[in-house]
Design a protein around this motif. Structure first.
Motif, PDB file in Angstrom:
ATOM      1  N   ILE A 190       0.827  -1.200   0.000  1.00  0.00           N
ATOM      2  CA  ILE A 190       0.000   0.000   0.000  1.00  0.00           C
ATOM      3  C   ILE A 190       0.867   1.258   0.000  1.00  0.00           C
ATOM      4  O   ILE A 190       1.978   1.262   0.529  1.00  0.00           O
ATOM      5  CB  ILE A 190      -0.927  -0.063   1.248  1.00  0.00           C
ATOM      6  N   ARG A 191       0.354   2.318  -0.654  1.00  0.00           N
ATOM      7  CA  ARG A 191       0.990   3.631  -0.561  1.00  0.00           C
ATOM      8  C   ARG A 191      -0.105   4.685  -0.529  1.00  0.00           C
ATOM      9  O   ARG A 191      -1.229   4.438  -0.987  1.00  0.00           O
ATOM     10  CB  ARG A 191       1.979   3.863  -1.704  1.00  0.00           C
ATOM     11  N   ALA A 192       0.229   5.876   0.000  1.00  0.00           N
ATOM     12  CA  ALA A 192      -0.806   6.897   0.198  1.00  0.00           C
ATOM     13  C   ALA A 192      -0.181   8.269   0.262  1.00  0.00           C
ATOM     14  O   ALA A 192       0.972   8.424   0.682  1.00  0.00           O
ATOM     15  CB  ALA A 192      -1.551   6.626   1.509  1.00  0.00           C
TER      16      ALA A 192
ATOM     17  N   ASN B 260       4.670  -0.063   0.545  1.00  0.00           N
ATOM     18  CA  ASN B 260       5.660  -0.167  -0.524  1.00  0.00           C
ATOM     19  C   ASN B 260       5.256   0.767  -1.652  1.00  0.00           C
ATOM     20  O   ASN B 260       4.128   0.733  -2.112  1.00  0.00           O
ATOM     21  CB  ASN B 260       5.734  -1.604  -1.042  1.00  0.00           C
ATOM     22  N   CYS B 261       6.186   1.604  -2.083  1.00  0.00           N
ATOM     23  CA  CYS B 261       5.872   2.487  -3.189  1.00  0.00           C
ATOM     24  C   CYS B 261       6.207   1.777  -4.496  1.00  0.00           C
ATOM     25  O   CYS B 261       7.235   1.125  -4.614  1.00  0.00           O
ATOM     26  CB  CYS B 261       6.653   3.785  -3.090  1.00  0.00           C
ATOM     27  N   THR B 262       5.319   1.933  -5.473  1.00  0.00           N
ATOM     28  CA  THR B 262       5.519   1.258  -6.760  1.00  0.00           C
ATOM     29  C   THR B 262       6.199   2.170  -7.776  1.00  0.00           C
ATOM     30  O   THR B 262       6.289   1.820  -8.947  1.00  0.00           O
ATOM     31  CB  THR B 262       4.151   0.807  -7.326  1.00  0.00           C
TER      32      THR B 262
ATOM     33  N   ASN C  89      10.342  14.541  -7.394  1.00  0.00           N
ATOM     34  CA  ASN C  89      10.244  13.840  -6.117  1.00  0.00           C
ATOM     35  C   ASN C  89       8.948  13.048  -6.077  1.00  0.00           C
ATOM     36  O   ASN C  89       7.896  13.606  -6.354  1.00  0.00           O
ATOM     37  CB  ASN C  89      10.207  14.847  -4.968  1.00  0.00           C
ATOM     38  N   CYS C  90       9.036  11.775  -5.730  1.00  0.00           N
ATOM     39  CA  CYS C  90       7.807  10.986  -5.615  1.00  0.00           C
ATOM     40  C   CYS C  90       6.986  11.503  -4.434  1.00  0.00           C
ATOM     41  O   CYS C  90       7.495  11.631  -3.328  1.00  0.00           O
ATOM     42  CB  CYS C  90       8.143   9.508  -5.429  1.00  0.00           C
ATOM     43  N   ASP C  91       5.703  11.814  -4.680  1.00  0.00           N
ATOM     44  CA  ASP C  91       4.836  12.315  -3.620  1.00  0.00           C
ATOM     45  C   ASP C  91       4.634  11.286  -2.515  1.00  0.00           C
ATOM     46  O   ASP C  91       4.357  11.630  -1.367  1.00  0.00           O
ATOM     47  CB  ASP C  91       3.447  12.660  -4.180  1.00  0.00           C
ATOM     48  N   PHE C  92       4.717  10.024  -2.874  1.00  0.00           N
ATOM     49  CA  PHE C  92       4.413   8.961  -1.915  1.00  0.00           C
ATOM     50  C   PHE C  92       5.611   8.652  -1.015  1.00  0.00           C
ATOM     51  O   PHE C  92       5.497   8.645   0.198  1.00  0.00           O
ATOM     52  CB  PHE C  92       3.993   7.688  -2.655  1.00  0.00           C
ATOM     53  N   CYS C  93       6.799   8.391  -1.641  1.00  0.00           N
ATOM     54  CA  CYS C  93       7.937   7.905  -0.854  1.00  0.00           C
ATOM     55  C   CYS C  93       9.079   8.907  -0.814  1.00  0.00           C
ATOM     56  O   CYS C  93      10.101   8.655  -0.193  1.00  0.00           O
ATOM     57  CB  CYS C  93       8.426   6.570  -1.400  1.00  0.00           C
ATOM     58  N   ASN C  94       8.908  10.043  -1.523  1.00  0.00           N
ATOM     59  CA  ASN C  94       9.910  11.101  -1.538  1.00  0.00           C
ATOM     60  C   ASN C  94      11.209  10.709  -2.231  1.00  0.00           C
ATOM     61  O   ASN C  94      12.234  11.361  -2.059  1.00  0.00           O
ATOM     62  CB  ASN C  94      10.195  11.583  -0.106  1.00  0.00           C
TER      63      ASN C  94
HETATM   64 ZN   LIG Z   1       7.667   6.482  -4.734  1.00  0.00          ZN
END
Ligand SMILES: [Zn+2]
Length: 288
Positions: free
Chosen positions: A85-87, A222-224, A255-260
């Motif tokens: 899941i990611r959010a 986990n970020c995809t 920058n990924c919004d989910f995992c940075n």
């Molecule tokens: Zn990410």
């Protein structure tokens, strides 16, 4: 903790899921700082996403997006069939002590099923209800015609929830059972959802019912995102836009919004990317 347990009521078409998130919730949001009211809403939405994807026979992702014209712009949760899941959340304006429902003027739910094979399915509905659980119940009823009851809670550190669902069944008169299970489940408290183990919780709620709990499946953050998925996003942004970013900043940094996670693309790489893309006939730097 961090598990989803399915359960069924014997001799009825009624089933359910119970989910608890602790580490997965904290890990998914570890690089994001946000007001408590949004963190809580995301916890509930993450829990709902695991509860709902577990009712669907599909290998792929379920994406729940709450979009609004109010201060809250977007809540998004993506859960894969294997319960990774990611959010993330986006908002614009000051959030002090408003209630969640005061932040979501003109809001809608966008629900996307994205199977690994086959076409994605998307449903969009206006937000109806005073809580995320109620909004999703309304969506399931209106859009899927499936009786679904959902209880969600999040204390900022842990999130938990319970789902009951009645599968369409012509042969059994199941209305009494459905109403009874709902009345029993309605007695659940947020503390019980967060703290009790699933077997103790179900025994406490449904002591006289034939309820059968199945083994838990673990929920993980986990970020995809991948370099390729970011590249695809830049391709969609278009060559002109990307070129102007490079002229201004020397490279494209995302920058990924989910995992940075931080991605950098230099000018040469972007040129090669656009040249190689069959959907971009006017390749970057190509002569006229
Ligand atoms: Zn990410």
């Amino acid at each position: 903790m961090d598990a989803l347990h399915p359960f069924i009521f014997d001799n009825t078409p009624i089933r359910g899921n119970v989910a608890q998130l602790d580490l997965s919730f904290n890990e998914a949001l570890q690089h994001q700082s946000m007001p408590p009211v949004l963190r809580q809403a995301l916890g509930e939405l993450m829990t709902a996403c695991t509860l709902l994807i577990s009712t669907i026979k599909m290998d792929g992702a379920l994406v729940l997006q709450l979009q609004s014209k109010g201060i809250l712009k977007l809540l998004v949760v993506e859960c894969q069939s294997d319960l990774t899941i990611r959010a993330t959340a986006k908002w614009n304006g000051s959030i002090t002590n408003q209630r969640f429902t005061e932040l979501i003027d003109g809001g809608q739910f966008v629900i996307t099923l994205d199977p690994k094979q086959g076409e994605p399915y998307q449903g969009i509905v206006a937000l109806e209800g005073d809580s995320i659980a109620e909004m999703l119940e309304n969506y399931m009823m209106r859009s899927q015609q499936i009786d679904t009851s959902i209880w969600l809670t999040c204390n900022g550190n842990q999130a938990a929830g319970l789902l009951l669902q009645k599968l369409p069944n012509q042969t059994l008169d199941d209305t009494d059972a459905w109403n009874r299970f709902n009345q029993l489940a309605n007695t659940v408290t947020n503390e019980e959802l967060l703290a009790l183990s699933p077997d103790v919780l179900l025994t406490r709620l449904f002591v006289d019912e034939d309820v059968r709990l199945f083994e838990g499946r673990s929920i993980k953050a986990n970020c995809t995102c991948t370099r390729q998925s970011v590249t695809n996003m830049l391709l969609m942004l278009g060559e002109q836009e990307v070129q102007s970013i490079i002229e201004e900043q020397g490279s494209v940094q995302v920058n990924c919004d989910f995992c940075n996670k931080h991605y950098v693309f230099d000018e040469d790489e972007m040129r090669d990317t656009f040249e190689a893309d069959p959907l971009q006939p006017t390749a970057y730097g190509a002569p006229n």
